[in-house]
Scaffold this active site. Structure first.
Site, PDB file in Angstrom:
ATOM      1  N   GLN A  92       0.815  -1.223   0.000  1.00 54.42           N
ATOM      2  CA  GLN A  92       0.000   0.000   0.000  1.00 54.42           C
ATOM      3  C   GLN A  92       0.844   1.267   0.000  1.00 54.42           C
ATOM      4  O   GLN A  92       0.355   2.335   0.353  1.00 54.42           O
ATOM      5  CB  GLN A  92      -0.905   0.039   1.237  1.00 54.42           C
ATOM      6  CG  GLN A  92      -1.991  -1.008   1.273  1.00 54.42           C
ATOM      7  CD  GLN A  92      -2.867  -0.853   2.515  1.00 54.42           C
ATOM      8  OE1 GLN A  92      -2.476  -0.201   3.475  1.00 54.42           O
ATOM      9  NE2 GLN A  92      -4.039  -1.453   2.487  1.00 54.42           N
ATOM     10  N   CYS A  93       2.113   1.165  -0.418  1.00 57.51           N
ATOM     11  CA  CYS A  93       3.013   2.312  -0.235  1.00 57.51           C
ATOM     12  C   CYS A  93       2.489   3.578  -0.893  1.00 57.51           C
ATOM     13  O   CYS A  93       2.578   4.674  -0.321  1.00 57.51           O
ATOM     14  CB  CYS A  93       4.404   1.978  -0.760  1.00 57.51           C
ATOM     15  SG  CYS A  93       4.467   1.479  -2.502  1.00 57.51           S
ATOM     16  N   GLY A  94       1.925   3.454  -2.105  1.00 57.01           N
ATOM     17  CA  GLY A  94       1.435   4.636  -2.800  1.00 57.01           C
ATOM     18  C   GLY A  94       0.235   5.254  -2.118  1.00 57.01           C
ATOM     19  O   GLY A  94       0.141   6.478  -1.991  1.00 57.01           O
ATOM     20  N   ALA A  97       1.350   6.893   1.118  1.00 56.91           N
ATOM     21  CA  ALA A  97       2.016   8.169   0.808  1.00 56.91           C
ATOM     22  C   ALA A  97       0.985   9.233   0.439  1.00 56.91           C
ATOM     23  O   ALA A  97       1.120  10.404   0.818  1.00 56.91           O
ATOM     24  CB  ALA A  97       3.016   7.972  -0.324  1.00 56.91           C
TER      25      ALA A  97
END
Length: 302
Positions: A92-94, A97
């Protein structure tokens, strides 16, 4: 007479006792995989963190610890807006962020991470939480935040460099895809370790100018009312202030280092291609979706 273990009293009464029932099995204990348990722990820490410990003081401490690496002949001019941390679960990094970036937009209504994830899934932008399209990220931000977004293509240099620095000195966030090394810093793996970071500030090494000095760290300063404009700063070195979804801490990256990382995202990691999960990758692959692309956000009223 054969030996018997039966109760004599029961024998006399002509009653045969049934054996006692077996003990029930012990309750099952479902343990989370270590990586998931660790992730949930750090997410809880992030959600309850104090801005005073995760904001300016933490960043100042990091700068002080790295001060020996900086050019002592320069003044170090810091622009930064506090952004809260959030630890990602899965790829889920995007979206994490993006959630962090939203905290810098002074939104009238907060958009929880779950709302962002559900919106991305419903629009077909993601399957597991991954975001391999900067263009989709820009559209998603407009929908969930009601903000303005701008997609930059062609890398972080040239005209785009000026836009990025102007954005950051205005206190507004920048989202940058890059290849993440094991210490979370930018590296060059041709997209095999593609990751997203939110940039909340910038540290300039400048020759001269009128600034407000930091009371604790020699050489560190902040913009003042009579500081020169960005165009008039004699900038010698640039570091970006970053956060990403695998750490609670700020990081400080050389501008050229993340620029090179951002400009070489061309392939999906073969391990991810063969892990049995479904991922949404745009036509043209990682290169078309992420390479040399940056997303800027602004509130609608700016």
């Amino acid at each position: 007479m054969p030996h018997t273990n039966e109760d004599p009293t029961a024998q006399q009464a002509g009653v045969i006792l049934d054996p006692p029932p077996p003990l029930p099995p012990p309750p099952q204990i479902h343990l989370l995989p270590p990586t998931v348990a660790k992730c949930k722990f750090f997410k809880k820490v992030a959600e309850n963190s104090d801005p005073s410990t995760g904001g300016c003081e933490e960043l100042k401490k990091m700068i002080k610890n790295r001060q020996s690496r900086f050019n002592g002949e320069l003044k170090w001019l810091l622009y930064n807006q506090y952004v809260p941390s959030l630890i990602q679960e899965g790829p889920q990094c995007g979206l994490v962020a993006l959630w962090m970036a939203g905290k810098l937009l002074n939104l009238a209504h907060e958009a929880p991470l779950q709302t962002i994830v559900e919106a991305a899934v419903s629009r077909g932008y993601t399957a597991q939480g991954e975001m391999f399209s900067a263009a989709n990220m820009a559209v998603l931000a407009k929908e969930v935040f009601g903000c303005r977004s701008e997609l930059l293509t062609g890398g972080m240099d040239g005209e785009n460099k000026g836009k990025i620095l102007q954005q950051l000195t205005s206190g507004l966030p920048v989202l940058i895809p890059y290849d993440e090394d094991f210490n979370h810093e930018p590296c060059q793996r041709e997209g095999h370790r593609a990751h997203w970071a939110v940039i909340s500030g910038v540290l300039f090494g400048v020759r001269c100018g009128s600034f407000s000095p930091d009371p604790d760290i020699p050489g560190l300063c902040y913009p003042s009312s009579d500081s020169p404009s960005l165009e008039d700063l004699n900038i010698q070195e640039i570091y970006l202030v970053a956060k990403q979804g695998k750490s609670l801490r700020y990081q400080l990256w050389e501008y050229d280092c993340i620029s090179r990382s951002n400009g070489q995202l061309i392939h999906l990691d073969p391990k991810r291609s063969n892990d049995g999960n479904v991922y949404i990758v745009p036509s043209g692959g990682v290169k078309a979706g992420l390479c040399g692309q940056i997303v800027l956000f602004q509130p609608k009223d700016v």
